[in-house]
Enzyme design. Sequence first.
Site, mmCIF file in Angstrom:
data_model
loop_
_atom_site.group_PDB
_atom_site.id
_atom_site.type_symbol
_atom_site.label_atom_id
_atom_site.label_comp_id
_atom_site.label_asym_id
_atom_site.label_seq_id
_atom_site.Cartn_x
_atom_site.Cartn_y
_atom_site.Cartn_z
ATOM 1 N N SER A 118 -0.177 34.520 3.713
ATOM 2 C CA SER A 118 -1.074 33.593 3.021
ATOM 3 C C SER A 118 -0.458 32.207 2.925
ATOM 4 C CB SER A 118 -1.297 34.127 1.599
ATOM 5 O OG SER A 118 -1.848 33.140 0.783
ATOM 6 N N TYR A 142 1.984 36.337 -6.562
ATOM 7 C CA TYR A 142 1.305 36.824 -5.350
ATOM 8 C C TYR A 142 1.912 36.159 -4.102
ATOM 9 C CZ TYR A 142 -2.166 36.703 -1.649
ATOM 10 O OH TYR A 142 -2.769 36.760 -0.426
ATOM 11 N N LYS A 146 4.165 37.720 -0.780
ATOM 12 C CA LYS A 146 3.884 37.509 0.649
ATOM 13 C C LYS A 146 5.131 36.973 1.355
ATOM 14 C CE LYS A 146 -0.333 38.957 0.976
ATOM 15 N NZ LYS A 146 -0.717 40.061 1.840
ATOM 16 N N ILE A 208 -17.184 23.969 -11.711
ATOM 17 C CA ILE A 208 -16.316 23.316 -10.729
ATOM 18 C C ILE A 208 -15.074 22.895 -11.508
ATOM 19 C CG2 ILE A 208 -16.001 21.281 -9.270
ATOM 20 C CD1 ILE A 208 -18.900 21.424 -8.484
ATOM 21 N N PHE A 209 -13.938 23.415 -11.073
ATOM 22 C CA PHE A 209 -12.699 23.152 -11.821
ATOM 23 C C PHE A 209 -12.121 21.782 -11.460
ATOM 24 C CE2 PHE A 209 -12.187 28.018 -11.599
ATOM 25 C CZ PHE A 209 -12.899 28.189 -12.789
ATOM 26 N N ARG A 222 -10.182 22.220 0.307
ATOM 27 C CA ARG A 222 -9.544 23.410 0.874
ATOM 28 C C ARG A 222 -9.960 23.563 2.334
ATOM 29 N NH1 ARG A 222 -7.187 22.672 -2.863
ATOM 30 N NH2 ARG A 222 -6.706 23.938 -4.683
HETATM 31 N N1 UDP Z 1 -13.092 26.797 -7.751
HETATM 32 C C1 UDP Z 1 -14.011 26.263 -8.634
HETATM 33 N N2 UDP Z 1 -14.751 27.127 -9.413
HETATM 34 C C2 UDP Z 1 -14.593 28.484 -9.347
HETATM 35 C C3 UDP Z 1 -13.644 29.022 -8.435
HETATM 36 C C4 UDP Z 1 -12.916 28.143 -7.656
HETATM 37 O O1 UDP Z 1 -14.175 25.054 -8.729
HETATM 38 O O2 UDP Z 1 -15.263 29.200 -10.100
HETATM 39 C C5 UDP Z 1 -12.313 25.888 -6.892
HETATM 40 C C6 UDP Z 1 -10.802 26.017 -7.055
HETATM 41 O O3 UDP Z 1 -10.348 25.189 -8.093
HETATM 42 C C7 UDP Z 1 -10.315 25.572 -5.682
HETATM 43 C C8 UDP Z 1 -11.434 25.986 -4.735
HETATM 44 O O4 UDP Z 1 -12.580 26.214 -5.557
HETATM 45 O O5 UDP Z 1 -10.213 24.179 -5.623
HETATM 46 C C9 UDP Z 1 -11.132 27.269 -3.981
HETATM 47 O O6 UDP Z 1 -10.705 28.239 -4.917
HETATM 48 P P1 UDP Z 1 -10.527 29.764 -4.558
HETATM 49 O O7 UDP Z 1 -10.143 30.475 -5.827
HETATM 50 O O8 UDP Z 1 -11.724 30.254 -3.841
HETATM 51 O O9 UDP Z 1 -9.319 29.793 -3.514
HETATM 52 P P2 UDP Z 1 -7.824 29.204 -3.616
HETATM 53 O O10 UDP Z 1 -7.888 27.856 -2.957
HETATM 54 O O11 UDP Z 1 -7.433 29.138 -5.037
HETATM 55 O O12 UDP Z 1 -7.047 30.174 -2.808
#
Ligand code: UDP
Length: 321
Positions: A118, A142, A146, A208-209, A222
């Site tokens: 990963s 996690y 890996k 949206i975080f 991403r």
């Molecule tokens: N994200 C979000 N809301 C959610 C889940 C994820 O805004 O309910 C955002 C997260 O902050 C990241 C992107 O979506 O920027 C991808 O997150 P995910 O958990 O799918 O994968 P990661 O990049 O953490 O492996």
Amino acid sequence: MKKKILVIGGAGYIGSHVVKKLLEDGFEVLVYDNLSSGYEDNISKGAFFIKGDILDEEQLNEVMSQNIDGVVHLAAKKAVGESMEKPEIYAKNNLTGSLNILNAMINNNVKYIVFSSSAAVYGMPQYTPIDEKHPIMPINYYGYTKRAIEENLEWFDKLNKIRFVSLRYFNAVGYAEDKSIRGKEKNPQNLLPIIMEVATGKRKDFSIFGNDYNTCDGTCIRDYIHVTDLAKAHSLALDKLFCADKSYTLNLGTGLGTSVKEIVDATEKVIGKKLNYSYASRRLGDPDMLTANATLASEVLGWAPEYTDISRIISTIWNIE
Ligand code: UDP
């Protein structure tokens, strides 16, 4: 003679797509999975299924004794948040389980393994796109598991001539276009599965975080890679192992960045309706931007992603709803 491949974790989301691709490419496939998160229904017709756990050394040794030419290892716990709260589960399943697999390989003279790694091994990016020379500093347990497995692969390569291809996935998304694989994760934690639950009414809304990141629209960027493209890389990696007898560690991503807001907008277009969401504060440990430099995978495997349009990728998920 067809090569016989043992796919450990082959009933899971990525594993079932790998099994499908290996069968299409003419491999004989044996699936070993404990069905803790996978579904037997997702295993393509033509593969042989054995229910078993990677913590069961005896059963692993028995399976590995069946003239296996190569292993694809995808069996792991993968929830980042949970790995920080209950690291002991991750130590046991991911670390001990993987060592059991390697020991069973040695006991039975199986030399080749493709490992599901990963981008989480890199931790916070010091530059993007990230290539394989980027410093390795996982920021969650996690990601650490890996990396620790990769380190063991490197040692077993030196000491026991086990040859491996470690594939470092960026954000795996999508489903096979022929809808043959449908099993969904229970209680998903990743962005697109959560959005799809809102799209289908299973969940009321999502967040949206963060909208204050240093990106075009303030939301995180991403690298979303389609699972069919990931699956193809596993098949190519096995071919490479059988002919080159050398080990490799390779990123798998498109190299393209997509922001959370762009994902949301594209999904609304694909599904033809508005989604119910709001902006929330940043999630701990999320970098602004994570994209892959996958040039090495292209050079070593001749691999290139076919799914580079985010709407097309999202359509493959909506397709199975
Ligand atoms: N994200 C979000 N809301 C959610 C889940 C994820 O805004 O309910 C955002 C997260 O902050 C990241 C992107 O979506 O920027 C991808 O997150 P995910 O958990 O799918 O994968 P990661 O990049 O953490 O492996």
